[in-house]
Design a protein around this motif. Sequence first.
Motif, PDB file in Angstrom:
ATOM      1  N   THR A 131       0.844  -1.188   0.000  1.00 15.70           N
ATOM      2  CA  THR A 131       0.000   0.000   0.000  1.00 15.70           C
ATOM      3  C   THR A 131       0.883   1.242   0.000  1.00 15.70           C
ATOM      4  O   THR A 131       1.737   1.407   0.863  1.00 15.70           O
ATOM      5  N   ALA A 179       0.135   4.348   0.655  1.00 15.60           N
ATOM      6  CA  ALA A 179      -0.090   5.267   1.773  1.00 15.60           C
ATOM      7  C   ALA A 179       0.726   4.878   2.991  1.00 15.60           C
ATOM      8  O   ALA A 179       1.299   5.732   3.672  1.00 15.60           O
ATOM      9  N   SER A 180       0.795   3.585   3.290  1.00  9.97           N
ATOM     10  CA  SER A 180       1.583   3.140   4.442  1.00  9.97           C
ATOM     11  C   SER A 180       3.061   3.108   4.122  1.00  9.97           C
ATOM     12  O   SER A 180       3.905   3.444   4.952  1.00  9.97           O
ATOM     13  N   LEU A 190       5.533   5.861   4.816  1.00  8.99           N
ATOM     14  CA  LEU A 190       5.980   6.064   6.188  1.00  8.99           C
ATOM     15  C   LEU A 190       6.883   4.954   6.682  1.00  8.99           C
ATOM     16  O   LEU A 190       7.764   5.176   7.500  1.00  8.99           O
ATOM     17  N   ALA A 247       4.790  12.407   8.149  1.00  7.67           N
ATOM     18  CA  ALA A 247       3.356  12.537   7.894  1.00  7.67           C
ATOM     19  C   ALA A 247       3.141  12.852   6.413  1.00  7.67           C
ATOM     20  O   ALA A 247       3.964  13.527   5.789  1.00  7.67           O
ATOM     21  N   PHE A 295      -4.220   2.152  -1.576  1.00  4.41           N
ATOM     22  CA  PHE A 295      -4.548   1.609  -0.261  1.00  4.41           C
ATOM     23  C   PHE A 295      -4.719   0.093  -0.330  1.00  4.41           C
ATOM     24  O   PHE A 295      -5.008  -0.471  -1.375  1.00  4.41           O
ATOM     25  N   PHE A 297      -6.647  11.375   2.419  1.00  2.00           N
ATOM     26  CA  PHE A 297      -6.133  10.701   3.609  1.00  2.00           C
ATOM     27  C   PHE A 297      -4.974  11.497   4.195  1.00  2.00           C
ATOM     28  O   PHE A 297      -4.340  12.309   3.525  1.00  2.00           O
ATOM     29  N   SER A 352      -1.615  10.225   6.644  1.00  3.58           N
ATOM     30  CA  SER A 352      -0.896   9.127   7.295  1.00  3.58           C
ATOM     31  C   SER A 352       0.200   9.703   8.172  1.00  3.58           C
ATOM     32  O   SER A 352       0.883  10.652   7.771  1.00  3.58           O
ATOM     33  N   CYS A 353       0.358   9.119   9.364  1.00  3.05           N
ATOM     34  CA  CYS A 353       1.434   9.531  10.273  1.00  3.05           C
ATOM     35  C   CYS A 353       2.092   8.297  10.870  1.00  3.05           C
ATOM     36  O   CYS A 353       1.423   7.285  11.126  1.00  3.05           O
ATOM     37  N   ARG A 354       3.387   8.420  11.104  1.00  3.51           N
ATOM     38  CA  ARG A 354       4.113   7.341  11.745  1.00  3.51           C
ATOM     39  C   ARG A 354       3.927   7.427  13.259  1.00  3.51           C
ATOM     40  O   ARG A 354       3.943   8.515  13.836  1.00  3.51           O
ATOM     41  N   VAL A 371       1.625   2.824  12.131  1.00  2.00           N
ATOM     42  CA  VAL A 371       1.097   3.971  11.390  1.00  2.00           C
ATOM     43  C   VAL A 371      -0.351   4.210  11.792  1.00  2.00           C
ATOM     44  O   VAL A 371      -1.062   3.309  12.226  1.00  2.00           O
ATOM     45  N   GLU A 415      -3.662   6.098   9.883  1.00  2.00           N
ATOM     46  CA  GLU A 415      -4.140   6.674   8.630  1.00  2.00           C
ATOM     47  C   GLU A 415      -5.592   7.093   8.801  1.00  2.00           C
ATOM     48  O   GLU A 415      -6.407   6.316   9.287  1.00  2.00           O
TER      49      GLU A 415
END
Length: 407
Positions: free
Chosen positions: A95, A97-98, A101, A109, A128, A143, A145-147, A155, A157
């Motif tokens: 994915t 988005a992930s 990060l 982010a 995704f 979206f 996303s943050c670690r 993560v 999201e």
Amino acid sequence: MPQELCHMALRQTLDLIGLTDETLKDLTRRKFSSDELYREVLGKLLGGNGRRGPSGILIANEGPGAVCCNGRVFHLRHGELLERSDQITIEPGSTYASNLLMVEGGSEAVALNWTDSCATVEEFQTFFHPQVVAAMGEPILNFVSCRISGDVRGVIEAFNYAGHVTEYDADVLRSAAVMIGSLVTVSNGMRETEHAFHYAIQALARACEAAEPDTGHHILRVNRYAGALAANMGYNTEFVEDMSMSAQMHDVGKIRIPTEILLKEGRLTPREMKLVRQHPAYGSEIIGDSPRLRIAREIAISHHENWDGTGYPKRLKGERIPLSGRIVKVADVYDALRSRRSYKGAMTHQETLDVFRNGDDRINPAAHFDPAVLAAFFRIEHMFEMIYDSSVPKLGLDRAVNAAKLK
């Protein structure tokens, strides 16, 4: 960003700050698991009730070896936080988005709207994990996303903010990610400290029991009896937990009583009895003034007081006796009657119940016990029997039975 959206983001941030403050104040009492803390945070992040927020959030933690993340998607519906997916395993590269990060050196982010990078909404869905898209139940339009760093890495999201996602939304989610990582790390550390604290208390309690039979088992049973009584009487979890840990300290003052007196067969002389009756005061002195040990100190000084004021060391009467002491008195007397000592044999459960109903040459239930605590004892006396039988070593149990038969 319109001023109204800025204010909404600010309110969310203040909510998170408030949660952080409440959590830090209560960490010595409440040890958050990751799941518990996630639910607290998500309830303040998800949209609804005038809040700006996403319609769904994925939280995923790194698995062993950091080769994948395992997580779930959550939604807020009618004020309730709902899980909208089974566990989803997100492997590296599965994915976009992930992966932004999770890769080494990736961004802290990321915030994206579908119009920023794709020609169609359908194309955007390929960013995704398919199970995340399915759990959302609607096309993902944007979206953040943050670690999550700290002891529990992973993560967070957030999907489908109203309108376009902005840097303000990213800032709020980044605050949540930092808070999750920090508070879980602190809570884990506090849990280890609390474990060490409990171990130290148990070691001190065991030290004062070393000279007597059934070493260690008596104090653990009294803990369990006291906790069961407090719970049955309807007291809150905090008090029940305090009772379940502190009751074992009731006789810590005996560490200052000579062993030959504690193990003496037959009745004590008046001088010896006077010395033994100092052990509540000794216990209170040993425990000291630590706020964490307030209940333990109350128990140590008051568990030999009688409801009618004829007990010791202060001859307190009725509700002047701390509740904790009144509860432990019942627990301690029950276990003392059930247990063999150098000066007495052991009673069966039924024989002990008869003493609690009708008394004997030393115990007057109506005069010695708080009526409310005594009533609670009779409601759960079967639990006392189970606690005693489950914690008595087989050899000790055989001796107790034989002693009872010889009476």
